[in-house]
Design an enzyme around this catalytic site. Sequence first.
Site, short mmCIF file in Angstrom:
data_model
loop_
_atom_site.label_atom_id
_atom_site.label_comp_id
_atom_site.label_asym_id
_atom_site.label_seq_id
_atom_site.Cartn_x
_atom_site.Cartn_y
_atom_site.Cartn_z
N CYS A 142 0.84 -1.21 0.00
CA CYS A 142 0.00 0.00 0.00
C CYS A 142 0.87 1.26 0.00
O CYS A 142 1.30 1.73 1.06
CB CYS A 142 -0.92 -0.01 1.22
SG CYS A 142 -1.98 1.44 1.32
N CYS A 145 -0.50 4.12 1.98
CA CYS A 145 -0.35 4.05 3.44
C CYS A 145 1.09 4.31 3.87
O CYS A 145 1.33 4.97 4.88
CB CYS A 145 -0.71 2.67 3.97
SG CYS A 145 -2.07 1.86 3.19
N ASP A 146 2.05 3.77 3.13
CA ASP A 146 3.42 3.71 3.65
C ASP A 146 4.44 4.54 2.87
O ASP A 146 5.60 4.62 3.28
CB ASP A 146 3.89 2.24 3.68
CG ASP A 146 3.00 1.40 4.59
OD1 ASP A 146 2.56 1.93 5.63
OD2 ASP A 146 2.73 0.23 4.26
#
Length: 322
Positions: A142, A145-146
């Site tokens: 992701c 997300c990261d």
Amino acid sequence: MSSTDTTHQVTIIGSGPAGLTAAVYAARANLEPLVIEGVIEGGPTGGQLTLTTDVENFPGFADGIMGPELILQMRAQAERFGTTFITEDIVKVNVEQRPFTLETASGNAISTQALIVATGAKPRRLDIPGEAELWGSGVSACATCDGFFFRDQHVVIVGGGDSAMEEAMFLTKFAAKVTVVHRRDELRASKIMQDRAFANDKIDFVWNAIPTEVNGSDGKVSSLTLKDTQTGEFSDLPCDGLFLAIGHIPNTWLFDGTLETDNDGYLIVDQPTTHTNVPGVFACGDVMDHTYRQAVTAAGTGCRAAMDAERWLAAGGDASHQ
Ligand code: NAP
């Protein structure tokens, strides 16, 4: 196994945008839906949106909204109209007898006339040494997300589809360099996405290569071992992070042998409806859609599933009736 005498009119498995939208519609149709918001195959309660940060393309939020907040809002909206929730895994489903029955991990039995499957999909993994050990510590599926954690670093993204291109471009906002590793010498991604990626100075490509090991220590990725698919030679690609964009696997194991799937494992519905091959079982969201996979399209199919279930129940919930 303990059981209840209640047979629910509609039970929804899954609490992402598809499941929660189905709940809003079913609740407003006075069907008093039950939502099972268990963790499915390691995925998060609330679906993949809970793993994202800013959601800028869900209509109605001009300034964007955080993924987890969007899910909380949908859940509250469903609850307001009479949805009840059970936070548990479902371990077994029987759609071969009516009413349908579900069994939870703690042994509770649930009985339902109509079933809406909104179990989503999970990112595919490479299953190579080092991947599991460094998951969440440099290995991720992701970018949204990261990506933030890789400011001015070198990250590798594996895959050649639209997701890989989209995530590669997203990662250039943070990373100093993004290397796309693809197993063939041409991309699967759409032309426009390819053109954008090729035009981005921060993105380079390694062709005909598959990762065979993620290397690192102390919770940090240091390199990726690659195998050349043409020559069979191995090489080491130093990097700080690894992102996977190699497709998704729909969460359908609960229905193995009962609900029809396509060659990629996605539930087949009788388009444009959400009817599966079993009358009274409906599917919505990523478990039946590998083309769009957006929060808003998942929500749209959730709405359709609830309306299909409502009509099916109103027509008598007949086993022969679609
Ligand atoms: P995808 O199109 O299935 O692409 C997966 C990629 O991963 C392929 O290039 C595939 O290689 C590669 N791959 C699969 N398994 C692999 C393995 N074990 N090792 C190495 N590489 C592997 O998946 P996606 O990119 O997630 O896209 C899914 C759908 O969503 C598509 O219909 C796509 O158009 C859509 N989508 C659209 C957008 C957009 O338009 N903005 C953004 C994201 C996704 P091969 O090419 O060799 O098979």
